[in-house]
Design a protein around this motif. Sequence first.
Motif, PDB file in Angstrom:
ATOM      1  N   GLY A   1       0.832  -1.203   0.000  1.00  0.00           N
ATOM      2  CA  GLY A   1       0.000   0.000   0.000  1.00  0.00           C
ATOM      3  C   GLY A   1       0.861   1.246   0.000  1.00  0.00           C
ATOM      4  O   GLY A   1       2.089   1.169   0.100  1.00  0.00           O
ATOM      5  N   SER A   2       0.187   2.383  -0.100  1.00  0.00           N
ATOM      6  CA  SER A   2       0.905   3.656  -0.029  1.00  0.00           C
ATOM      7  C   SER A   2       1.230   3.997   1.422  1.00  0.00           C
ATOM      8  O   SER A   2       2.250   4.606   1.724  1.00  0.00           O
ATOM      9  CB  SER A   2       0.046   4.782  -0.625  1.00  0.00           C
ATOM     10  OG  SER A   2      -0.275   4.478  -1.953  1.00  0.00           O
TER      11      SER A   2
ATOM     12  N   ALA B   1       4.792   1.296  -0.955  1.00  0.00           N
ATOM     13  CA  ALA B   1       5.058   1.572  -2.375  1.00  0.00           C
ATOM     14  C   ALA B   1       5.917   2.820  -2.535  1.00  0.00           C
ATOM     15  O   ALA B   1       5.621   3.873  -1.972  1.00  0.00           O
ATOM     16  CB  ALA B   1       3.739   1.746  -3.115  1.00  0.00           C
TER      17      ALA B   1
ATOM     18  N   LYS C   1       2.956   8.916  -8.156  1.00  0.00           N
ATOM     19  CA  LYS C   1       1.938   9.369  -7.205  1.00  0.00           C
ATOM     20  C   LYS C   1       2.532  10.421  -6.274  1.00  0.00           C
ATOM     21  O   LYS C   1       3.669  10.266  -5.811  1.00  0.00           O
ATOM     22  CB  LYS C   1       1.494   8.168  -6.364  1.00  0.00           C
ATOM     23  CG  LYS C   1       0.008   7.875  -6.463  1.00  0.00           C
ATOM     24  CD  LYS C   1      -0.302   6.651  -5.644  1.00  0.00           C
ATOM     25  CE  LYS C   1      -1.785   6.400  -5.565  1.00  0.00           C
ATOM     26  NZ  LYS C   1      -2.076   5.143  -4.894  1.00  0.00           N
TER      27      LYS C   1
ATOM     28  N   GLY D   1       8.121  -0.239  -8.693  1.00  0.00           N
ATOM     29  CA  GLY D   1       7.743  -0.942  -9.926  1.00  0.00           C
ATOM     30  C   GLY D   1       6.602  -1.904  -9.697  1.00  0.00           C
ATOM     31  O   GLY D   1       5.752  -1.682  -8.835  1.00  0.00           O
ATOM     32  N   LEU D   2       6.609  -2.986 -10.453  1.00  0.00           N
ATOM     33  CA  LEU D   2       5.486  -3.933 -10.408  1.00  0.00           C
ATOM     34  C   LEU D   2       5.433  -4.693  -9.084  1.00  0.00           C
ATOM     35  O   LEU D   2       6.398  -5.352  -8.687  1.00  0.00           O
ATOM     36  CB  LEU D   2       5.613  -4.941 -11.543  1.00  0.00           C
ATOM     37  CG  LEU D   2       4.855  -4.661 -12.845  1.00  0.00           C
ATOM     38  CD1 LEU D   2       5.041  -5.831 -13.807  1.00  0.00           C
ATOM     39  CD2 LEU D   2       3.366  -4.405 -12.614  1.00  0.00           C
ATOM     40  N   LEU D   3       4.287  -4.607  -8.455  1.00  0.00           N
ATOM     41  CA  LEU D   3       4.094  -5.264  -7.165  1.00  0.00           C
ATOM     42  C   LEU D   3       4.320  -6.777  -7.273  1.00  0.00           C
ATOM     43  O   LEU D   3       4.975  -7.378  -6.421  1.00  0.00           O
ATOM     44  CB  LEU D   3       2.671  -4.963  -6.671  1.00  0.00           C
ATOM     45  CG  LEU D   3       2.191  -5.731  -5.468  1.00  0.00           C
ATOM     46  CD1 LEU D   3       3.032  -5.408  -4.246  1.00  0.00           C
ATOM     47  CD2 LEU D   3       0.727  -5.414  -5.200  1.00  0.00           C
TER      48      LEU D   3
ATOM     49  N   ARG E   1      -5.035  -7.541   0.802  1.00  0.00           N
ATOM     50  CA  ARG E   1      -5.618  -6.211   0.607  1.00  0.00           C
ATOM     51  C   ARG E   1      -6.809  -6.076   1.545  1.00  0.00           C
ATOM     52  O   ARG E   1      -7.518  -7.054   1.813  1.00  0.00           O
ATOM     53  CB  ARG E   1      -6.079  -6.015  -0.847  1.00  0.00           C
ATOM     54  CG  ARG E   1      -4.951  -5.917  -1.846  1.00  0.00           C
ATOM     55  CD  ARG E   1      -4.138  -4.638  -1.748  1.00  0.00           C
ATOM     56  NE  ARG E   1      -4.869  -3.489  -2.266  1.00  0.00           N
ATOM     57  CZ  ARG E   1      -4.431  -2.241  -2.129  1.00  0.00           C
ATOM     58  NH1 ARG E   1      -3.298  -1.969  -1.513  1.00  0.00           N
ATOM     59  NH2 ARG E   1      -5.137  -1.241  -2.614  1.00  0.00           N
TER      60      ARG E   1
ATOM     61  N   TYR F   1     -11.919  -1.099  -7.946  1.00  0.00           N
ATOM     62  CA  TYR F   1     -10.466  -0.944  -8.071  1.00  0.00           C
ATOM     63  C   TYR F   1      -9.732  -2.213  -7.623  1.00  0.00           C
ATOM     64  O   TYR F   1      -8.808  -2.694  -8.299  1.00  0.00           O
ATOM     65  CB  TYR F   1     -10.059   0.267  -7.230  1.00  0.00           C
ATOM     66  CG  TYR F   1      -8.580   0.498  -7.053  1.00  0.00           C
ATOM     67  CD1 TYR F   1      -7.756   0.718  -8.155  1.00  0.00           C
ATOM     68  CD2 TYR F   1      -8.000   0.543  -5.785  1.00  0.00           C
ATOM     69  CE1 TYR F   1      -6.399   0.956  -7.988  1.00  0.00           C
ATOM     70  CE2 TYR F   1      -6.646   0.784  -5.608  1.00  0.00           C
ATOM     71  CZ  TYR F   1      -5.855   0.984  -6.709  1.00  0.00           C
ATOM     72  OH  TYR F   1      -4.516   1.211  -6.541  1.00  0.00           O
TER      73      TYR F   1
HETATM   74  O1  PNS Z   1      -2.751   1.983  -0.682  1.00  0.00           O
HETATM   75  P1  PNS Z   1      -2.972   2.018  -2.152  1.00  0.00           P
HETATM   76  O2  PNS Z   1      -2.587   3.367  -2.696  1.00  0.00           O
HETATM   77  O3  PNS Z   1      -4.364   1.616  -2.536  1.00  0.00           O
HETATM   78  O4  PNS Z   1      -1.948   0.956  -2.801  1.00  0.00           O
HETATM   79  C1  PNS Z   1      -1.963   0.700  -4.173  1.00  0.00           C
HETATM   80  C2  PNS Z   1      -0.736  -0.116  -4.594  1.00  0.00           C
HETATM   81  C3  PNS Z   1       0.544   0.625  -4.238  1.00  0.00           C
HETATM   82  C4  PNS Z   1      -0.752  -1.450  -3.912  1.00  0.00           C
HETATM   83  C5  PNS Z   1      -0.855  -0.312  -6.143  1.00  0.00           C
HETATM   84  O5  PNS Z   1      -0.972   0.915  -6.779  1.00  0.00           O
HETATM   85  C6  PNS Z   1       0.336  -1.069  -6.736  1.00  0.00           C
HETATM   86  O6  PNS Z   1       0.431  -2.257  -6.602  1.00  0.00           O
HETATM   87  N1  PNS Z   1       1.248  -0.337  -7.392  1.00  0.00           N
HETATM   88  C7  PNS Z   1       2.445  -0.905  -7.964  1.00  0.00           C
HETATM   89  C8  PNS Z   1       2.348  -0.999  -9.471  1.00  0.00           C
HETATM   90  C9  PNS Z   1       1.614  -2.243  -9.893  1.00  0.00           C
HETATM   91  O7  PNS Z   1       2.057  -3.357  -9.704  1.00  0.00           O
HETATM   92  N2  PNS Z   1       0.417  -2.025 -10.473  1.00  0.00           N
HETATM   93  C10 PNS Z   1      -0.382  -3.065 -11.033  1.00  0.00           C
HETATM   94  C11 PNS Z   1      -1.236  -3.787 -10.067  1.00  0.00           C
HETATM   95  S1  PNS Z   1      -2.321  -4.740 -11.020  1.00  0.00           S
END
Ligand code: PNS
Length: 163
Positions: free
Chosen positions: A9-10, A37, A42, A72-74, A88, A98
């Motif tokens: 998360g952020s 993150a 952002k 980058g990619l989670l 989550r 979302y």
């Molecule tokens: O607390 P948040 O802002 O809802 O967290 C969102 C977060 C950081 C988990 C999401 O934006 C993320 O995973 N960002 C990394 C980029 C990524 O992998 N995006 C694709 C997910 S399908």
Amino acid sequence: MPRIAVYPGSFDPITNGHLDIVRRASRLCDHLYVAVADNSVKHHTFSVGERMAMVRAAIRGIPHCEVDTFHGLLGEHVKSMKATILIRGLRAVSDMDYEFQMASMNRRIYPDLETVFLMPDERYTYLSSSIVKDVTRMGAHVEEYLPPIVVRMLRRKFKLRKV
Ligand code: PNS
């Protein structure tokens, strides 16, 4: 095989709603990473270092749980931590659109990764980092929703006097 989970998360900043999810998640796995993150696209109120410091202090005492960061990619990060569970929080139906998009895309790219949604205590249903920042900036007291370190950091960030 140990069950390793990542809760990303952020956390800008972490609230007691997030902490409630951390506690619930820590009971379901052998090790939990709370992944902050580091996303330069952002705009965040707190730097990644500040957000990690707040998470680290807030999760102290919760078993087998540590703070971590990713860029980058989670899904890539989750894989590199040898985790198979992505945590989550789901507060209300309004989160679902979302969250389902994210979970579906992650499932498509990383089929071995399972997203697990946890529901926080109902006290936190309408709590968010943004609302906490808005009302604190305007002088309201919402300490009951925040770890003590976050209250201090918010006061310092918004240059508020202690009352
Ligand atoms: O607390 P948040 O802002 O809802 O967290 C969102 C977060 C950081 C988990 C999401 O934006 C993320 O995973 N960002 C990394 C980029 C990524 O992998 N995006 C694709 C997910 S399908």
